[in-house]
Design a protein around this motif. Structure first.
Motif, PDB file in Angstrom:
ATOM      1  N   ILE A 144     -14.214   4.875 -14.851  1.00  0.00           N
ATOM      2  CA  ILE A 144     -13.982   5.884 -15.774  1.00  0.00           C
ATOM      3  C   ILE A 144     -14.213   7.221 -15.618  1.00  0.00           C
ATOM      4  CG2 ILE A 144     -15.520   4.012 -17.608  1.00  0.00           C
ATOM      5  CD1 ILE A 144     -17.875   6.148 -16.954  1.00  0.00           C
ATOM      6  N   VAL A 145     -14.163   7.471 -14.007  1.00  0.00           N
ATOM      7  CA  VAL A 145     -13.948   8.687 -13.624  1.00  0.00           C
ATOM      8  C   VAL A 145     -12.736   8.808 -12.878  1.00  0.00           C
ATOM      9  CG1 VAL A 145     -14.985  10.271 -11.967  1.00  0.00           C
ATOM     10  CG2 VAL A 145     -16.464   8.850 -13.260  1.00  0.00           C
ATOM     11  N   PRO A 146     -12.119  10.103 -13.284  1.00  0.00           N
ATOM     12  CA  PRO A 146     -10.566  10.135 -12.824  1.00  0.00           C
ATOM     13  C   PRO A 146     -10.825  10.532 -11.112  1.00  0.00           C
ATOM     14  CG  PRO A 146     -11.233  12.130 -14.034  1.00  0.00           C
ATOM     15  CD  PRO A 146     -12.140  10.998 -14.208  1.00  0.00           C
ATOM     16  N   GLY A 147      -9.598  10.144 -10.448  1.00  0.00           N
ATOM     17  CA  GLY A 147      -9.439  10.668  -9.194  1.00  0.00           C
ATOM     18  C   GLY A 147      -9.218   9.492  -8.268  1.00  0.00           C
ATOM     19  N   GLY A 148      -9.169   8.136  -8.554  1.00  0.00           N
ATOM     20  CA  GLY A 148      -8.694   7.186  -7.775  1.00  0.00           C
ATOM     21  C   GLY A 148      -7.334   7.099  -7.672  1.00  0.00           C
ATOM     22  N   HIS A 149      -6.721   6.525  -6.274  1.00  0.00           N
ATOM     23  CA  HIS A 149      -5.543   6.732  -5.802  1.00  0.00           C
ATOM     24  C   HIS A 149      -5.220   5.584  -4.773  1.00  0.00           C
ATOM     25  CE1 HIS A 149      -7.720   9.251  -3.048  1.00  0.00           C
ATOM     26  NE2 HIS A 149      -6.779   9.160  -2.268  1.00  0.00           N
ATOM     27  N   VAL A 150      -3.909   5.268  -4.930  1.00  0.00           N
ATOM     28  CA  VAL A 150      -3.480   4.430  -3.794  1.00  0.00           C
ATOM     29  C   VAL A 150      -3.034   5.380  -2.702  1.00  0.00           C
ATOM     30  CG1 VAL A 150      -2.098   2.644  -3.028  1.00  0.00           C
ATOM     31  CG2 VAL A 150      -3.073   2.378  -5.016  1.00  0.00           C
ATOM     32  N   ARG A 151      -3.275   5.117  -1.247  1.00  0.00           N
ATOM     33  CA  ARG A 151      -2.701   5.871  -0.487  1.00  0.00           C
ATOM     34  C   ARG A 151      -1.615   5.060   0.504  1.00  0.00           C
ATOM     35  NH1 ARG A 151      -3.098   8.185   4.902  1.00  0.00           N
ATOM     36  NH2 ARG A 151      -2.700  10.407   4.970  1.00  0.00           N
ATOM     37  N   LEU A 152      -0.318   5.473   0.496  1.00  0.00           N
ATOM     38  CA  LEU A 152       0.641   4.737   1.459  1.00  0.00           C
ATOM     39  C   LEU A 152       1.205   5.712   2.683  1.00  0.00           C
ATOM     40  CD1 LEU A 152       2.827   3.691  -1.579  1.00  0.00           C
ATOM     41  CD2 LEU A 152       1.210   2.471  -0.730  1.00  0.00           C
ATOM     42  N   ARG A 153       1.069   5.003   3.676  1.00  0.00           N
ATOM     43  CA  ARG A 153       1.421   5.908   4.933  1.00  0.00           C
ATOM     44  C   ARG A 153       2.732   4.989   5.633  1.00  0.00           C
ATOM     45  NH1 ARG A 153       0.922   6.070  10.232  1.00  0.00           N
ATOM     46  NH2 ARG A 153      -0.184   4.261  10.396  1.00  0.00           N
ATOM     47  N   PHE A 154       3.449   5.944   6.021  1.00  0.00           N
ATOM     48  CA  PHE A 154       4.849   5.344   6.569  1.00  0.00           C
ATOM     49  C   PHE A 154       5.020   5.841   8.063  1.00  0.00           C
ATOM     50  CE2 PHE A 154       5.201   5.619   2.093  1.00  0.00           C
ATOM     51  CZ  PHE A 154       5.625   4.327   1.731  1.00  0.00           C
ATOM     52  N   THR A 155       5.768   5.294   8.825  1.00  0.00           N
ATOM     53  CA  THR A 155       6.130   5.608  10.369  1.00  0.00           C
ATOM     54  C   THR A 155       7.702   6.218  10.195  1.00  0.00           C
ATOM     55  OG1 THR A 155       6.593   3.536  10.875  1.00  0.00           O
ATOM     56  CG2 THR A 155       4.392   4.368  11.541  1.00  0.00           C
ATOM     57  N   ASP A 156       8.265   5.636   9.371  1.00  0.00           N
ATOM     58  CA  ASP A 156       9.622   5.848   9.052  1.00  0.00           C
ATOM     59  C   ASP A 156      10.048   6.826   8.133  1.00  0.00           C
ATOM     60  OD1 ASP A 156      12.391   5.791   9.116  1.00  0.00           O
ATOM     61  OD2 ASP A 156      12.723   4.034   8.405  1.00  0.00           O
ATOM     62  N   PRO A 157      10.735   8.109   8.543  1.00  0.00           N
ATOM     63  CA  PRO A 157      10.894   9.122   7.570  1.00  0.00           C
ATOM     64  C   PRO A 157      11.620   8.784   6.346  1.00  0.00           C
ATOM     65  CG  PRO A 157      10.915  10.015   9.600  1.00  0.00           C
ATOM     66  CD  PRO A 157      10.900   8.616   9.843  1.00  0.00           C
ATOM     67  N   ALA A 158      12.779   7.643   6.606  1.00  0.00           N
ATOM     68  CA  ALA A 158      13.643   7.534   5.574  1.00  0.00           C
ATOM     69  C   ALA A 158      12.671   6.441   4.528  1.00  0.00           C
ATOM     70  CB  ALA A 158      14.778   6.663   6.283  1.00  0.00           C
ATOM     71  N   ALA A 159      12.018   5.605   5.126  1.00  0.00           N
ATOM     72  CA  ALA A 159      10.967   4.891   4.187  1.00  0.00           C
ATOM     73  C   ALA A 159      10.130   5.582   3.243  1.00  0.00           C
ATOM     74  CB  ALA A 159      10.176   3.732   5.041  1.00  0.00           C
ATOM     75  N   TYR A 160       9.530   6.657   3.990  1.00  0.00           N
ATOM     76  CA  TYR A 160       8.739   7.500   3.164  1.00  0.00           C
ATOM     77  C   TYR A 160       9.651   8.339   1.973  1.00  0.00           C
ATOM     78  CZ  TYR A 160       6.421  12.077   2.380  1.00  0.00           C
ATOM     79  OH  TYR A 160       6.038  13.031   1.727  1.00  0.00           O
ATOM     80  N   ARG A 161      10.638   8.595   2.196  1.00  0.00           N
ATOM     81  CA  ARG A 161      11.494   9.532   1.417  1.00  0.00           C
ATOM     82  C   ARG A 161      11.898   8.370   0.190  1.00  0.00           C
ATOM     83  NH1 ARG A 161      13.638  11.973   6.123  1.00  0.00           N
ATOM     84  NH2 ARG A 161      15.569  10.295   6.150  1.00  0.00           N
ATOM     85  N   ALA A 221      12.639  -1.267  -4.225  1.00  0.00           N
ATOM     86  CA  ALA A 221      13.303  -0.072  -3.498  1.00  0.00           C
ATOM     87  C   ALA A 221      13.581  -0.666  -2.224  1.00  0.00           C
ATOM     88  CB  ALA A 221      12.478   1.147  -3.492  1.00  0.00           C
ATOM     89  N   GLY A 222      13.028  -1.933  -1.756  1.00  0.00           N
ATOM     90  CA  GLY A 222      13.350  -2.449  -0.477  1.00  0.00           C
ATOM     91  C   GLY A 222      12.451  -1.529   0.785  1.00  0.00           C
ATOM     92  N   VAL A 223      11.413  -1.352   0.473  1.00  0.00           N
ATOM     93  CA  VAL A 223      10.716  -0.272   1.130  1.00  0.00           C
ATOM     94  C   VAL A 223       9.182  -1.071   1.433  1.00  0.00           C
ATOM     95  CG1 VAL A 223       9.446   1.901   1.722  1.00  0.00           C
ATOM     96  CG2 VAL A 223      11.556   1.728   0.411  1.00  0.00           C
ATOM     97  N   GLU A 224       8.762  -0.907   2.685  1.00  0.00           N
ATOM     98  CA  GLU A 224       7.231  -1.687   2.945  1.00  0.00           C
ATOM     99  C   GLU A 224       6.544  -0.671   3.762  1.00  0.00           C
ATOM    100  OE1 GLU A 224       5.517  -5.167   5.658  1.00  0.00           O
ATOM    101  OE2 GLU A 224       7.429  -5.347   4.626  1.00  0.00           O
TER     102      GLU A 224
END
Length: 333
Positions: free
Chosen positions: A239-256, A295-298
């Motif tokens: 019930i409290v805002p602020g929850g999130h999913v954090r995704l990290r990438f090593t490939d700049p193209a995948a990140y974009r 999007a074909g991204v992992e």
């Protein structure tokens, strides 16, 4: 010959709650302490009542354990009407208050036998029960020593052991671990879990939010004499805002590509990480993963962050955020 089929078995009825309160009110002069609160505690569970200083937690415990009377409300404990059958309620419950009931001038065993006498157990039965509880709470070696020499954790264990002498099925624990060191606190948590595994219902007030998170099946936040929110720890955190999913990438193209597919998230171009708002639920997480798959991204790393009970407490009560500490975060009673 016509055979009459046997009647269908009746559906098992759910056990009545161990504790119910409807419209519970208590005032002292012009000060309203409990302003019509409703509670329902299922049997064999841990129910935690949280709230800032002066919220009325201890008052609620005193009322439900027959120590003081309510101004109004329908209250039932262990199936008994609190107003009409207080003696039956007292016979079914045990209470461990904020301050130890242990008599330091006598031994641990003598404290236990005194409680057995108060419960009108025979001497033989009293010694049997005392011996079993002293062993259960790892107090056998200290049993013959004056309780004044016990550590804080030992006194608290003896206090709860004394509460159990009468075999209560409902126990009120009013801040049972306040002042204990982390090891003793974890020992107490283990004791509470064992009690519930045996079918005992525990009504707990605590100033340690971590404690409620660890032990409670349901938590109610009391503020301004009313229940501000109630639910499981996970339900309250959502019930409290602020929850999130954090995704990290090593490939700049995948990140974009991920940033393009997951519009609305906050990006960190240097860390190649995206932060997507989420309530932490399985459905919400699946939605994020499905959009990445489309999007074909992992992602190389995925973490889910949800608010903790500290966030819930401060949001619901308006209490100030305490300074960082190495001890468990506390909310003042």
């Amino acid at each position: 010959m016509t055979v009459t089929p046997p009647p269908a078995p009746r559906a098992a009825q759910a056990a009545p709650p161990a504790i119910t309160a409807t419209g519970l009110r208590k005032s002292y002069g012009d000060k309203v302490v409990l302003d019509g609160i409703d509670l329902s505690v299922p049997q064999g569970t841990v129910f935690a009542l949280l709230g800032p200083n002066g919220a009325g937690k201890t008052t609620a415990v005193k009322i439900l354990s027959t120590l003081i009377t309510a101004d109004a409300g329908e209250l039932r404990v262990a199936g008994h009407d609190l107003a009409a059958e207080p003696h039956a309620v007292r016979a079914a419950i045990g209470v461990t208050g904020q301050f130890s009931a242990v008599d330091g001038l006598i031994t641990g065993e003598e404290n236990m036998l005194l409680m057995a006498d108060l419960h009108h157990l025979s001497k033989r039965e009293g010694r049997r029960v005392a011996a079993e509880l002293l062993e259960r709470f790892d107090l056998v070696e200290a049993a013959k020593k004056p309780a004044s020499g016990y550590s804080g954790g030992m006194k608290r264990r003896l206090d709860i052991a004394m509460t159990l002498v009468g075999g209560p099925r409902i126990i009120f624990l009013d801040e049972p671990t306040t002042g204990l060191d982390p090891r003793s606190r974890h020992t107490m948590w283990g004791i509470v879990r064992e009690l519930v595994a045996d079918g005992v219902t525990v009504f707990l007030t605590t100033q340690y939010l971590e404690e409620a998170d660890e032990l409670a099946d349901r938590i109610a936040v009391l503020n301004g004499g009313r229940i501000a929110a109630e639910g499981s720890a996970e339900e309250l955190k959502r019930i409290v805002p602020g929850g999130h999913v954090r995704l990290r990438f090593t490939d700049p193209a995948a990140y974009r590509s991920a940033a393009s597919a997951l519009r609305g998230g906050a990006g960190d171009d240097e860390a190649l990480a995206l932060q997507i708002p989420s309530d932490g639920s399985q459905r919400d997480l699946r939605s994020v993963l499905d959009r990445l798959d489309a999007a074909g991204v992992e992602a190389d790393e995925l973490t889910v962050h949800t608010p903790d009970l500290d966030d819930v407490f401060f949001a619901l009560t308006g209490a100030p955020v305490p300074a960082p500490t190495h001890q468990p975060k506390e909310a003042v009673r």
